[in-house]
Scaffold this motif. Sequence first.
Motif, PDB file in Angstrom:
ATOM      1  N   TYR A 305       0.819  -1.206   0.000  1.00  0.00           N
ATOM      2  CA  TYR A 305       0.000   0.000   0.000  1.00  0.00           C
ATOM      3  C   TYR A 305       0.859   1.265   0.000  1.00  0.00           C
ATOM      4  O   TYR A 305       0.594   2.217  -0.739  1.00  0.00           O
ATOM      5  N   GLY A 306       1.864   1.280   0.837  1.00  0.00           N
ATOM      6  CA  GLY A 306       2.713   2.461   0.932  1.00  0.00           C
ATOM      7  C   GLY A 306       3.533   2.709  -0.314  1.00  0.00           C
ATOM      8  O   GLY A 306       3.635   3.847  -0.790  1.00  0.00           O
ATOM      9  N   ILE A 307       4.107   1.642  -0.885  1.00  0.00           N
ATOM     10  CA  ILE A 307       4.983   1.832  -2.043  1.00  0.00           C
ATOM     11  C   ILE A 307       4.200   2.018  -3.335  1.00  0.00           C
ATOM     12  O   ILE A 307       4.745   2.498  -4.327  1.00  0.00           O
ATOM     13  N   ALA A 308       2.901   1.665  -3.321  1.00  0.00           N
ATOM     14  CA  ALA A 308       2.060   1.964  -4.484  1.00  0.00           C
ATOM     15  C   ALA A 308       1.570   3.407  -4.463  1.00  0.00           C
ATOM     16  O   ALA A 308       1.292   3.988  -5.513  1.00  0.00           O
ATOM     17  N   ASP A 309       1.485   4.011  -3.280  1.00  0.00           N
ATOM     18  CA  ASP A 309       0.901   5.345  -3.138  1.00  0.00           C
ATOM     19  C   ASP A 309       1.928   6.460  -3.088  1.00  0.00           C
ATOM     20  O   ASP A 309       1.634   7.588  -3.464  1.00  0.00           O
ATOM     21  N   SER A 310       3.145   6.153  -2.631  1.00  0.00           N
ATOM     22  CA  SER A 310       4.149   7.196  -2.439  1.00  0.00           C
ATOM     23  C   SER A 310       5.407   6.894  -3.242  1.00  0.00           C
ATOM     24  O   SER A 310       6.111   5.918  -2.959  1.00  0.00           O
ATOM     25  N   PRO A 311       5.744   7.711  -4.224  1.00  0.00           N
ATOM     26  CA  PRO A 311       6.983   7.470  -4.967  1.00  0.00           C
ATOM     27  C   PRO A 311       8.217   7.623  -4.083  1.00  0.00           C
ATOM     28  O   PRO A 311       9.204   6.908  -4.274  1.00  0.00           O
ATOM     29  N   ALA A 312       8.181   8.518  -3.118  1.00  0.00           N
ATOM     30  CA  ALA A 312       9.318   8.644  -2.207  1.00  0.00           C
ATOM     31  C   ALA A 312       9.449   7.392  -1.348  1.00  0.00           C
ATOM     32  O   ALA A 312      10.563   6.928  -1.073  1.00  0.00           O
ATOM     33  N   GLY A 313       8.312   6.827  -0.923  1.00  0.00           N
ATOM     34  CA  GLY A 313       8.337   5.586  -0.164  1.00  0.00           C
ATOM     35  C   GLY A 313       8.886   4.434  -0.994  1.00  0.00           C
ATOM     36  O   GLY A 313       9.675   3.619  -0.503  1.00  0.00           O
ATOM     37  N   LEU A 314       8.466   4.363  -2.252  1.00  0.00           N
ATOM     38  CA  LEU A 314       8.989   3.332  -3.152  1.00  0.00           C
ATOM     39  C   LEU A 314      10.489   3.506  -3.333  1.00  0.00           C
ATOM     40  O   LEU A 314      11.250   2.528  -3.293  1.00  0.00           O
ATOM     41  N   ALA A 315      10.922   4.751  -3.537  1.00  0.00           N
ATOM     42  CA  ALA A 315      12.350   5.012  -3.737  1.00  0.00           C
ATOM     43  C   ALA A 315      13.152   4.558  -2.523  1.00  0.00           C
ATOM     44  O   ALA A 315      14.214   3.942  -2.672  1.00  0.00           O
ATOM     45  N   ALA A 316      12.670   4.849  -1.334  1.00  0.00           N
ATOM     46  CA  ALA A 316      13.381   4.426  -0.121  1.00  0.00           C
ATOM     47  C   ALA A 316      13.465   2.911  -0.041  1.00  0.00           C
ATOM     48  O   ALA A 316      14.508   2.347   0.310  1.00  0.00           O
ATOM     49  N   TRP A 317      12.359   2.241  -0.356  1.00  0.00           N
ATOM     50  CA  TRP A 317      12.302   0.776  -0.278  1.00  0.00           C
ATOM     51  C   TRP A 317      13.309   0.125  -1.221  1.00  0.00           C
ATOM     52  O   TRP A 317      13.995  -0.829  -0.855  1.00  0.00           O
ATOM     53  N   LEU A 318      13.412   0.640  -2.424  1.00  0.00           N
ATOM     54  CA  LEU A 318      14.333   0.060  -3.407  1.00  0.00           C
ATOM     55  C   LEU A 318      15.766   0.547  -3.192  1.00  0.00           C
ATOM     56  O   LEU A 318      16.714  -0.240  -3.276  1.00  0.00           O
ATOM     57  N   TYR A 319      15.916   1.825  -2.937  1.00  0.00           N
ATOM     58  CA  TYR A 319      17.252   2.416  -2.777  1.00  0.00           C
ATOM     59  C   TYR A 319      18.004   1.770  -1.626  1.00  0.00           C
ATOM     60  O   TYR A 319      19.222   1.577  -1.692  1.00  0.00           O
ATOM     61  N   ASP A 320      17.302   1.423  -0.556  1.00  0.00           N
ATOM     62  CA  ASP A 320      17.945   0.840   0.617  1.00  0.00           C
ATOM     63  C   ASP A 320      18.751  -0.404   0.256  1.00  0.00           C
ATOM     64  O   ASP A 320      19.898  -0.569   0.682  1.00  0.00           O
ATOM     65  N   LYS A 321      18.171  -1.281  -0.562  1.00  0.00           N
ATOM     66  CA  LYS A 321      18.869  -2.519  -0.908  1.00  0.00           C
ATOM     67  C   LYS A 321      19.878  -2.303  -2.028  1.00  0.00           C
ATOM     68  O   LYS A 321      20.922  -2.957  -2.066  1.00  0.00           O
ATOM     69  N   ILE A 322      19.592  -1.389  -2.940  1.00  0.00           N
ATOM     70  CA  ILE A 322      20.602  -1.059  -3.946  1.00  0.00           C
ATOM     71  C   ILE A 322      21.853  -0.536  -3.255  1.00  0.00           C
ATOM     72  O   ILE A 322      22.978  -0.932  -3.573  1.00  0.00           O
ATOM     73  N   ALA A 323      21.649   0.338  -2.271  1.00  0.00           N
ATOM     74  CA  ALA A 323      22.781   0.908  -1.531  1.00  0.00           C
ATOM     75  C   ALA A 323      23.532  -0.151  -0.737  1.00  0.00           C
ATOM     76  O   ALA A 323      24.755  -0.083  -0.592  1.00  0.00           O
ATOM     77  N   ASP A 324      22.818  -1.128  -0.213  1.00  0.00           N
ATOM     78  CA  ASP A 324      23.453  -2.198   0.561  1.00  0.00           C
ATOM     79  C   ASP A 324      24.334  -3.100  -0.300  1.00  0.00           C
ATOM     80  O   ASP A 324      25.364  -3.587   0.161  1.00  0.00           O
ATOM     81  N   TRP A 325      23.925  -3.340  -1.533  1.00  0.00           N
ATOM     82  CA  TRP A 325      24.493  -4.458  -2.293  1.00  0.00           C
ATOM     83  C   TRP A 325      25.461  -4.075  -3.399  1.00  0.00           C
ATOM     84  O   TRP A 325      26.049  -4.954  -4.025  1.00  0.00           O
ATOM     85  N   VAL A 326      25.621  -2.799  -3.685  1.00  0.00           N
ATOM     86  CA  VAL A 326      26.621  -2.408  -4.679  1.00  0.00           C
ATOM     87  C   VAL A 326      28.023  -2.588  -4.096  1.00  0.00           C
ATOM     88  O   VAL A 326      28.201  -2.766  -2.889  1.00  0.00           O
ATOM     89  N   PHE A 327      29.018  -2.513  -4.947  1.00  0.00           N
ATOM     90  CA  PHE A 327      30.417  -2.661  -4.526  1.00  0.00           C
ATOM     91  C   PHE A 327      30.873  -1.468  -3.687  1.00  0.00           C
ATOM     92  O   PHE A 327      31.898  -1.547  -3.010  1.00  0.00           O
ATOM     93  N   THR A 328      30.109  -0.377  -3.734  1.00  0.00           N
ATOM     94  CA  THR A 328      30.403   0.815  -2.924  1.00  0.00           C
ATOM     95  C   THR A 328      29.267   0.998  -1.924  1.00  0.00           C
ATOM     96  O   THR A 328      28.437   1.892  -2.076  1.00  0.00           O
ATOM     97  N   THR A 353       4.579  -1.696 -10.029  1.00  0.00           N
ATOM     98  CA  THR A 353       5.016  -3.068  -9.760  1.00  0.00           C
ATOM     99  C   THR A 353       5.813  -3.191  -8.464  1.00  0.00           C
ATOM    100  O   THR A 353       6.401  -4.236  -8.215  1.00  0.00           O
ATOM    101  N   GLY A 354       5.816  -2.143  -7.649  1.00  0.00           N
ATOM    102  CA  GLY A 354       6.402  -2.296  -6.330  1.00  0.00           C
ATOM    103  C   GLY A 354       5.738  -3.421  -5.555  1.00  0.00           C
ATOM    104  O   GLY A 354       6.401  -4.344  -5.063  1.00  0.00           O
ATOM    105  N   PRO A 355       4.399  -3.426  -5.439  1.00  0.00           N
ATOM    106  CA  PRO A 355       3.730  -4.515  -4.729  1.00  0.00           C
ATOM    107  C   PRO A 355       3.815  -5.867  -5.444  1.00  0.00           C
ATOM    108  O   PRO A 355       4.133  -6.884  -4.826  1.00  0.00           O
ATOM    109  N   SER A 356       3.542  -5.898  -6.735  1.00  0.00           N
ATOM    110  CA  SER A 356       3.493  -7.191  -7.438  1.00  0.00           C
ATOM    111  C   SER A 356       4.860  -7.851  -7.529  1.00  0.00           C
ATOM    112  O   SER A 356       4.959  -9.084  -7.489  1.00  0.00           O
TER     113      SER A 356
END
Length: 436
Positions: A305-328, A353-356
């Motif tokens: 619900y949150g990531i479908a309604d808020s683009p900033a919320g979606l960005a945080a959800w995805l960015y968190d793991k991108i930031a964790d897993w890159v070489f930097t 497609t954040g939820p799906s």
Amino acid sequence: MALLSSLKHMSVSRRTLMSGIAAAGLSAVLLPGTSEAADVVGAASEEIRPFKVEVSEAALTDLRQRLAETRWPDGETVMDRSQGVQPARLKELVGYWQSSYDWRKAESRLNGFPQFLTNIDGVDIHFIHVLSRHQKALPLIMTHGWPGSVFELLDVVGPLTDPTAHGGTADDAFHLVIPSIPGFGFSGKPAAAGWNPQRIAAAWDVLMKRLGYNSYVAQGGDWGAIISDALGRQAPDGLLAIHVNRIERATTFPSDAAQALKTGGPAPDSLSADEKVIFNEARDFLNNGFGYAAIMGTRPETVGYGIADSPAGLAAWLYDKIADWVFTPGDPERALGKDAILDNITLYWLTNTGPSSGRIYWENAMAGAKLTAVKVPVAVTIFPGEVYKPPKYWLSKAYPKLIYYNRVSKGGHFAAWEEPELFSQEIRAGFKTVRT
């Protein structure tokens, strides 16, 4: 059409594939990074439909408006990333997204590749399909992961389909198929449960046979590796080998270490000093970095619900793991660039497609662990920024037909996205022995 229905195998040829171009009303295009025209592939079949990305201006206006009206949470109470994405960093990204980022460039880039839809077992599958100009090219299906998309793999299209322009030889060439996982990107969203990695793997075999490939190889990282593993366990006729750059811990951990990890105990004395480092990294990931998977594996709809309604919320959800897993770690902009990160996040937003996409975690949990060995030859590349980096001798149970293993010096979890040239070299090397 039943997913596992047998399909007539057609030998692939330049004439067959070029006929698909005419049927789809397409023409040759320039591959990224090359100066030569390369054939772009469609299939001469009513089941294959050409696809073009066309996002309305209203959708982009709505996105910018939502970003401008973001309600921000309170700041963290620590000076590091231990509580998640830091507001200062996300505010900078969202500010750029709202005021300066240009989706039309990403859209144009996608439309520079031949894209198609085909329905498999009731779900539309979106895929990119590029034919190499080299006659002996090996068909390859490559699968992205989460929180990624087909954007992860675009930079390797040139090196893999036109290797002579990227330090390789004509004998290194591949015909390339890059599908979007169901529930991701422009693929359809399953309306019923059951689309787990095993079912997706079987769908990929249907896709390759539908395109006329009677033999092929498969590659993946993250969920793409899990799907490729599943394909390797199914071992359909024509699958020659797989390559993965992410290893499933459950199938490769020594039994005493797996038990210690499960119970929260210390690393067993049977492990060497180097093996204990691997064990401790795995334990740290499960204790401190696995929450996202636990949530999506049990309650994907709730977080949706949150990531479908808020683009900033979606960005945080995805960015968190991108930031964790890159070489930097913590600085994904240095590894990928701000625009590349936002291309991927914006694709999730525009397709909702954040939820799906998160449901694949739930589907995998419901399907249960598949611990049988992969039946086909396997090539493995270990990138140093990957979460789990097992030694070669730990892989024998899961991959009894291991034909290639290499540890490289740079790159993280998003290997093709971060290091496309190095990644492409590894794919060429990994599949070299299965070419005929």
